[in-house]
Write a protein that holds these residues in place. Structure first.
Motif, PDB file in Angstrom:
ATOM      1  N   ALA A 131     -11.227 -15.298  13.600  1.00  0.00           N
ATOM      2  CA  ALA A 131     -11.512 -14.237  12.619  1.00  0.00           C
ATOM      3  C   ALA A 131     -10.516 -13.096  12.782  1.00  0.00           C
ATOM      4  N   ASP A 132     -10.203 -12.760  14.035  1.00  0.00           N
ATOM      5  CA  ASP A 132      -9.204 -11.709  14.271  1.00  0.00           C
ATOM      6  C   ASP A 132      -7.838 -12.096  13.718  1.00  0.00           C
ATOM      7  N   ALA A 133      -7.523 -13.379  13.817  1.00  0.00           N
ATOM      8  CA  ALA A 133      -6.172 -13.824  13.449  1.00  0.00           C
ATOM      9  C   ALA A 133      -5.976 -13.987  11.942  1.00  0.00           C
ATOM     10  N   MET A 134      -7.053 -14.085  11.192  1.00  0.00           N
ATOM     11  CA  MET A 134      -6.919 -14.284   9.749  1.00  0.00           C
ATOM     12  C   MET A 134      -6.433 -13.006   9.072  1.00  0.00           C
ATOM     13  N   ARG A 135      -5.383 -13.128   8.275  1.00  0.00           N
ATOM     14  CA  ARG A 135      -4.931 -11.983   7.475  1.00  0.00           C
ATOM     15  C   ARG A 135      -5.633 -12.084   6.121  1.00  0.00           C
ATOM     16  N   ALA A 136      -6.916 -11.769   6.146  1.00  0.00           N
ATOM     17  CA  ALA A 136      -7.752 -11.914   4.954  1.00  0.00           C
ATOM     18  C   ALA A 136      -8.884 -10.895   5.013  1.00  0.00           C
ATOM     19  N   GLY A 137      -9.308 -10.431   3.850  1.00  0.00           N
ATOM     20  CA  GLY A 137     -10.292  -9.358   3.784  1.00  0.00           C
ATOM     21  C   GLY A 137     -11.717  -9.783   4.053  1.00  0.00           C
ATOM     22  N   VAL A 138     -12.020 -11.049   3.778  1.00  0.00           N
ATOM     23  CA  VAL A 138     -13.360 -11.556   4.034  1.00  0.00           C
ATOM     24  C   VAL A 138     -13.226 -12.857   4.812  1.00  0.00           C
ATOM     25  N   VAL A 139     -13.929 -12.948   5.920  1.00  0.00           N
ATOM     26  CA  VAL A 139     -13.893 -14.168   6.722  1.00  0.00           C
ATOM     27  C   VAL A 139     -15.316 -14.694   6.836  1.00  0.00           C
TER      28      VAL A 139
ATOM     29  N   ARG B  48       0.869  -1.162   0.000  1.00  0.00           N
ATOM     30  CA  ARG B  48       0.000   0.000   0.000  1.00  0.00           C
ATOM     31  C   ARG B  48       0.914   1.222   0.000  1.00  0.00           C
TER      32      ARG B  48
ATOM     33  N   GLU C  64      -6.528  -2.162   6.728  1.00  0.00           N
ATOM     34  CA  GLU C  64      -7.224  -3.058   5.815  1.00  0.00           C
ATOM     35  C   GLU C  64      -8.619  -3.260   6.393  1.00  0.00           C
ATOM     36  N   THR C  65      -9.602  -3.335   5.520  1.00  0.00           N
ATOM     37  CA  THR C  65     -10.952  -3.608   6.008  1.00  0.00           C
ATOM     38  C   THR C  65     -11.202  -5.109   5.983  1.00  0.00           C
ATOM     39  N   LYS C  66     -11.531  -5.648   7.141  1.00  0.00           N
ATOM     40  CA  LYS C  66     -11.890  -7.066   7.221  1.00  0.00           C
ATOM     41  C   LYS C  66     -13.395  -7.177   7.446  1.00  0.00           C
ATOM     42  N   THR C  67     -14.023  -8.060   6.686  1.00  0.00           N
ATOM     43  CA  THR C  67     -15.464  -8.267   6.805  1.00  0.00           C
ATOM     44  C   THR C  67     -15.728  -9.700   7.247  1.00  0.00           C
TER      45      THR C  67
ATOM     46  N   GLY D 298      -8.903  -7.738  -0.674  1.00  0.00           N
ATOM     47  CA  GLY D 298      -7.873  -8.527  -0.022  1.00  0.00           C
ATOM     48  C   GLY D 298      -6.881  -7.789   0.852  1.00  0.00           C
ATOM     49  N   TYR D 299      -6.133  -8.604   1.590  1.00  0.00           N
ATOM     50  CA  TYR D 299      -4.923  -8.193   2.290  1.00  0.00           C
ATOM     51  C   TYR D 299      -3.748  -8.615   1.400  1.00  0.00           C
ATOM     52  N   LYS D 300      -2.590  -8.094   1.728  1.00  0.00           N
ATOM     53  CA  LYS D 300      -1.315  -8.533   1.134  1.00  0.00           C
ATOM     54  C   LYS D 300      -1.396  -8.569  -0.407  1.00  0.00           C
TER      55      LYS D 300
END
Lengths: 296, 481
Positions: free
Chosen positions: B432-440, A260, A286-289, B456-458
């Motif tokens: 869910a907190d631990a996932m490095r991902a944009g959608v869980v 980024r 980052e936005t997490k959903t 996404g992340y990364k």
């Protein structure tokens, strides 16, 4: 015994890097001469190398989960404590800023005050960002659905070249708010406030490695940070006015792992007095959903 | 017990008229392309559906110029409430013509008609309906009291959800006052071209949306064009990186929605029946050609055998074949090239020592097909555990502790989505907190909604599409004091 009138010789400080909560010299053994705005000798600063940059990234990576995992309330308290310590070092910062930037003592006072107030402003955001930037999403189905901002990870920050303290605080503090760890490369020619800030951080409650401070040549160190595969994001503010490097080149390096990138606001360094923003925080989140079914 | 047989239940293709050739949709008109035309093929039959124009740099230039004029003279100055009504119209027209779009999507893409009918088209219409309502409420979105559009958006979309990705791109762009030049994927241009016809029915002003067809060079010319202010791309991580490099040093903004290799994590206290359905939906939906597909199953060791066996049993019941049949579960792979990629990676999986199981379902003679496949004995170092296969291929890995599951889930450069299956609420939230991902997705998978941000992340990219967050990439924050 005859007393002489020899004036007392002051004890000078050795300016070092700040990596993983410690103050190492550059592993390269190199230093470079820092002068005041008037051209007189101010100090020899550590001239960071590629290896120093890597070490700083490693320290930042190790510290990041702990900082992100602290409660938002705790991060807010820790960052506010930094502002308290900045206030205690006010005179030193005013002296550094006046000498390095060549501004009047009055102007230096104004800049230091703005920097401390800015730090306080950002400290107060830690437990509000998720409320302002996150939200529940009313999906068309029996699901709980929530979006929240999270820290991006390890962020490299190129501190502005001209504004050695206010500019530095303006790009450093917002990155810390959400739980990122930072490798900051100070202004090349005016690094002394950054080193003093690192001494403040070392005696604060900010865990070692959360902020790492490098001093050196921007054109030498910045490309390594921009290309580093374990850096998640980069603020390119300090590419403006740096010799031998452009922000566009660094942005291209950063594409290799899709960092980024926060670009400089203009093509020349602006006035930092009116630059605090929520955007500066969100640029490194980052936005997490998260979805979950609802049911009895 | 004998298996139930299903009688054929074919959807009729006669609901849609396919022209023998298509031009480019620029400034409200279909015009000739300057490049040599390409053909689009039905991947289930290998029959040519139509000739499609290819836009070269001059065509891209015309399209961007039309979008610029429309943005400055019509769409930008138009009150949000009026823009909203156009978008509502588009949403309604999509719903009205949904059968046509569903059939055309299935013919051009190869996905089962059940999916195009029940997911792609209704979700696309819903996306326009959702963003329509934002057009006159942008000052409430959290981006200042007077947020502004960037100008012209250049958008490049993939072939896996052709119409839905079009909706994800165009709806937020138009709601925020941007105009659009969109390039659909080389192998699936037809629903975008039918959408151009729908825009004429909607009487959208000329130039607000321009649709140019072509392959990689057309997309690259669009991204590089100096008149494009905002780039939005969905596709591979490799191309995403090229785009990030191409726009480096410019003032263009970008949203990149790229590859994934999602971990779908099943704990020993999971609701196994639901989990099996979720795993199947996670990787065999749309033939696994989904960037957020749950392509890595991480299952807790104590139940790994049970889950794997039940999964194979369930997969054996999936019907692979004619996408136009309403009973088909798994359709055709989109292209010969994609089938080749899937084949290559599964061969690598076998060569690297993983154990392969493939459903013995019958496959049609012509067309591009790949039977549902599961690999067990997979390690995190295997290519099939690291690279995006984009096909109906699941890699099964095991774990003992939550910490091990987290480490394995996050070890790859991707970070688009993740799944968690457990009945323990506190574990769901911590995982869910631990996932490095944009959608869980917890105790569900592959859910999409216009109100829900996606991205996404990364190295899975940056920016979000959908929801309030999906407005941000199309707006310049602005406040009048």
């Amino acid at each position: 015994m005859s007393s002489t009138t020899t004036p007392r010789l002051d004890v000078r400080k050795t300016y070092k890097l700040f990596v993983g909560g410690k103050f190492p010299r550059s592993e390269s053994g190199r230093t470079y001469e820092i002068t005041t705005a008037e051209g007189t000798f101010a100090a020899n600063a550590a001239l960071a190398s590629r290896k120093d940059a890597r070490d700083a990234v490693r320290a930042a990576r190790a510290a990041q989960p702990g900082w992100a995992g602290a409660t938002a309330y705790n991060r807010g308290q820790v960052l506010y404590r930094v502002a308290e310590l900045l206030e205690g070092r006010r005179a030193q910062f005013v002296g550094d800023v006046a000498a390095g930037e060549g501004v009047s003592a009055k102007k230096a006072e104004e800049l230091v005050s703005a920097a401390i107030d800015r730090w306080v402003w950002y400290a107060g955001w830690t437990d509000k960002v998720a409320q302002v930037a996150g939200n529940a999403n009313p999906v068309a189905g029996p699901y709980f659905n929530l979006s929240v901002p999270e820290p991006t990870g390890v962020v490299a920050v190129l501190a502005p070249q001209a504004s050695s303290l206010l500019g530095l605080v303006s790009v450093l503090a917002p990155v810390l708010v959400s739980g990122n760890s930072v490798v900051v490369l100070s202004s090349q020619d005016r690094p002394l406030p950054a080193v003093t800030l690192s001494e403040v951080l070392a005696t604060s409650d900010v865990p070692g490695g959360v902020v790492n401070v490098l001093t050196g040549r921007t054109a030498e160190v910045a490309p390594h940070l921009a290309a580093h595969m374990d850096v998640n994001a980069i603020d390119l503010a300090g590419a403006l006015g740096a010799d031998g490097i452009t922000w566009g080149e660094l942005e291209a390096d950063a594409a290799e792992n899709l960092k980024r990138v926060r670009r400089p606001a203009g093509e020349t360094e602006g006035d930092w007095l009116d630059t605090q923003s929520l955007e500066a925080i969100l640029a490194f989140t980052e936005t997490k959903t998260v979805w979950h079914p609802k049911g009895m | 017990m004998s298996k139930f047989e299903y009688a054929p239940a074919p959807e009729s293709a006669s609901v849609v008229d396919i022209d023998s050739s298509y031009g480019l949709f620029i400034d409200g008109e279909f015009v000739e392309g300057s490049g040599a035309a390409m053909k689009t093929v039905n991947p289930a039959t290998e029959e040519v559906l139509a000739d499609v124009a290819v836009a070269d740099e001059a065509d891209v230039d015309r399209a961007v110029a039309a979008a610029r004029r429309a943005q400055e003279q019509v769409w930008g100055p138009m009150p949000g409430a009026e823009r909203a009504k156009y978008l509502f119209r588009i949403a309604r027209l999509l719903a009205e013509r949904s059968r046509e779009f569903a059939v055309l999507e299935t013919l051009d893409n190869g996905k089962p008609i059940r999916e195009s009918r029940d997911v792609d088209v209704p979700t696309a219409a819903a996306h326009f309906f959702y963003y329509a309502g934002w057009a006159d409420k942008l000052s409430y979105a959290g981006y200042g009291s007077e947020p502004r559009p960037h100008g012209v958006a250049g958008q490049v979309i993939p072939w896996n959800f052709p119409l839905l990705m079009l909706a994800w791109k165009i709806a937020p762009a138009l709601a925020t006052g941007n105009t659009v030049v969109l390039k659909p994927a080389e192998t699936t241009p037809l629903t975008a071209l039918l959408f151009a016809d729908l825009l004429r029915q909607a009487e959208l002003p000329p130039g607000v949306v321009n649709i140019i067809t072509g392959a990689g060079p057309t997309g690259s010319a669009l991204v590089r064009h100096a008149g494009v202010d905002k780039v939005a791309f969905t596709g591979s991580t490799a191309v995403g990186k090229q785009i990030a490099k191409q726009i480096a040093g410019t003032r263009k903004h970008a949203t990149l929605e790229l590859g994934g290799k999602a971990a779908n994590i099943v704990f020993d206290d999971a609701p196994v029946d639901q989990a099996i359905e979720g795993i199947v939906n996670g990787i065999y939906f749309n033939q696994g050609q989904v960037c957020c597909a749950g392509s890595r199953l991480l299952v807790q060791e104590s139940i790994a055998e049970e889950v794997t066996e039940r999964l194979k049993g369930r997969l054996s019941t999936l019907r692979v074949g004619d996408p136009m049949d309403k009973n088909t579960d798994v359709g055709a792979i989109n292209s010969a090239a994609q089938l080749e990629r899937i084949t290559t990676l599964t061969q690598a999986g076998q060569a690297e020592g993983a154990t392969r199981w493939t459903s013995d379902c019958p496959l049609p003679e012509t067309g591009y097909w790949f039977a549902p496949t599961v690999f067990t004995d997979v390690s995190s170092a295997h290519r099939i555990a690291r690279e995006e296969i984009f096909g109906p291929v699941l890699s099964v890995l095991t774990f003992r502790t939550p910490a091990e599951a987290i480490a394995k889930a996050n070890t790859i450069p991707y970070g688009l989505s993740a799944g968690i299956w457990t009945e323990k609420g506190s574990r769901i939230l911590a995982m869910a907190d631990a996932m490095r991902a944009g959608v869980v997705w917890a105790n569900t998978f592959n859910r999409f909604d216009p109100t829900s941000p996606f991205g996404g992340y990364k190295e899975s990219g940056y920016g979000r599409e959908g929801g309030r967050h999906g407005l941000a990439p199309y707006l310049v924050e602005g406040t009048v004091r």
